[in-house]
Design an enzyme around this catalytic site. Sequence first.
Site, PDB file in Angstrom:
ATOM      1  N   HIS A  75       0.844  -1.193   0.000  1.00  0.00           N
ATOM      2  CA  HIS A  75       0.000   0.000   0.000  1.00  0.00           C
ATOM      3  C   HIS A  75       0.882   1.247   0.000  1.00  0.00           C
ATOM      4  O   HIS A  75       1.662   1.460   0.920  1.00  0.00           O
ATOM      5  CB  HIS A  75      -0.922   0.014   1.229  1.00  0.00           C
ATOM      6  N   TYR A 204      -9.524   5.684   7.014  1.00  0.00           N
ATOM      7  CA  TYR A 204      -9.695   6.083   8.416  1.00  0.00           C
ATOM      8  C   TYR A 204     -10.789   7.149   8.449  1.00  0.00           C
ATOM      9  O   TYR A 204     -10.706   8.138   7.719  1.00  0.00           O
ATOM     10  CB  TYR A 204      -8.400   6.667   8.980  1.00  0.00           C
ATOM     11  N   PRO A 296      -4.621   1.117  18.678  1.00  0.00           N
ATOM     12  CA  PRO A 296      -4.315   0.602  17.338  1.00  0.00           C
ATOM     13  C   PRO A 296      -4.433   1.622  16.208  1.00  0.00           C
ATOM     14  O   PRO A 296      -4.121   1.303  15.061  1.00  0.00           O
ATOM     15  CB  PRO A 296      -5.338  -0.527  17.135  1.00  0.00           C
ATOM     16  N   LYS A 300       0.661   0.548  15.064  1.00  0.00           N
ATOM     17  CA  LYS A 300       2.063   0.511  15.504  1.00  0.00           C
ATOM     18  C   LYS A 300       2.413  -0.688  16.407  1.00  0.00           C
ATOM     19  O   LYS A 300       3.591  -0.985  16.601  1.00  0.00           O
ATOM     20  CB  LYS A 300       2.397   1.793  16.294  1.00  0.00           C
ATOM     21  N   TYR A 388       3.577   7.167   9.886  1.00  0.00           N
ATOM     22  CA  TYR A 388       2.766   5.991   9.566  1.00  0.00           C
ATOM     23  C   TYR A 388       3.625   4.860   8.995  1.00  0.00           C
ATOM     24  O   TYR A 388       3.444   3.702   9.361  1.00  0.00           O
ATOM     25  CB  TYR A 388       1.657   6.375   8.577  1.00  0.00           C
TER      26      TYR A 388
END
Length: 400
Positions: A75, A204, A296, A300, A388
């Site tokens: 991704h 998200y 979450p 991580k 990220y």
Amino acid sequence: MTTTRTQVAIVGAGPSGLLLGQLLHKAGIDAVIVERVSGEYVLGRIRAGILEQVCIDLMDEAGVGARMHKEGLVHDGFEMLFGGQRHRVDLKKYSGGKHVMVYGQTELTHDLMDARAAAGLTTMYEARNAAVHDFDTAKPYVTCEKDGQQHRIDCDFIAGCDGFHGVCRASAPRSAIKEYEKVYPFGWLGLLSDTPPVNYELIYVNSPRGFALCSQRSNTRSRYYLQVPLTDKVEEWSDDAFWQELKLRLDDEAREKIVTGPSIEKSIAPLRSFVTEPMRFGRMFLAGDAAHIVPPTGAKGLNLAATDVKYLFDALVGFYQDKSEAGLDDYSSKALARIWRAERFSWWFTQLMHRFPHDEAITAKFQHAELDYLMHSEAGLTSIAENYVGLPLDFGARRA
Ligand code: RFL
Ligand code: PHB
């Protein structure tokens, strides 16, 4: 009582323990793993889904990356939905060419278990009452019970890879340990289903009804999450109720496109930020969830566990191959510097995306303004992207 001897006794056969065991084996260092539950039980736990490059590299270093590269989905970005609009975070562009990989914790654990079994290495599953002893001396040992038999494992070092509820952290002297904790006033209800993901990349969602996440395990298996009150029980959530609520939190396009189906698994996970300092107690070292928990939201948890293992592995190699204790001495401070950076990002991302009980109306406005700023600022996108995909292992050192 049977007594065995090994160089490193590892408590816990989750990703941390298994990865450490495999890396040590490749380096010719002997380890025994003691695990409280069965292998099937470990594999039945549906947890993390996103691997950072450092975790991918470690699977390769351990010699178990083949299936991950074949089946994992690369991704290059993810999407953020707020105010009815989707915005893309181009990870590749804003992190200097990096990406993440969709490959479930279950699959990673499976690969490590298979490699361990193929190499004939010892994992004592269903070992009860594990206890750690004399780790303040040069002769620590672990005891446990299996099939009614008492076992003693003499070792040079103990690796506490036994998760948040494990015995290792609990056995450290209270006077030598400091714990930092924040418990969030909501949980994540997760649903796994054999349906195609609604979008190739993760979404998200910050919605007036609370946070949601559209994730996946493959092109045919989806993982969705909903922010729910801590008082909710999983039995109260039918599949239909889940899909209905998820649709209410999505945008029109996703609402129309989403394919629903029966759940394979459904569970509620509480959200917590937690760090133990230090992570070394004499000859016992904590790694992974035994030492820290992140909410979450930033994906991580598993990745941090993997980097602890990398630091610990390098330190143990330094001890056995170069007769140097420098790595062991540095382990705790080096791991904690990285952990606090990831804790900060996970906490920040959590408070940016969720509805907190008793929030005033202005809080959602602040969140939207911040999200809007981030999505239109090169600096903002760079900050999200580099966190990220995971900060480089030498991050602090590079800028010191
Ligand atoms: P684990 O996976 O908890 O493994 C620890 C192992 O130790 C065993 N154990 C013992 N063994 C012997 N004797 C004892 N006394 C023992 N006590 C415990 C346990 O049975 C277990 O097998 O820790 P590890 O290896 O450090 O791995 C860490 C990751 O599992 C964890 O960080 C992530 O899964 C966190 N996490 C998530 N991370 C993400 O990045 N994305 C997610 O979506 C995500 N979802 C989750 C999660 C963690 C959860 N937990 C721990 C409640 C969802 C849940 C529900
Ligand atoms: C998951 O797929 O389980 C997942 C993905 C990203 C997150 C958290 C969980 O931030």
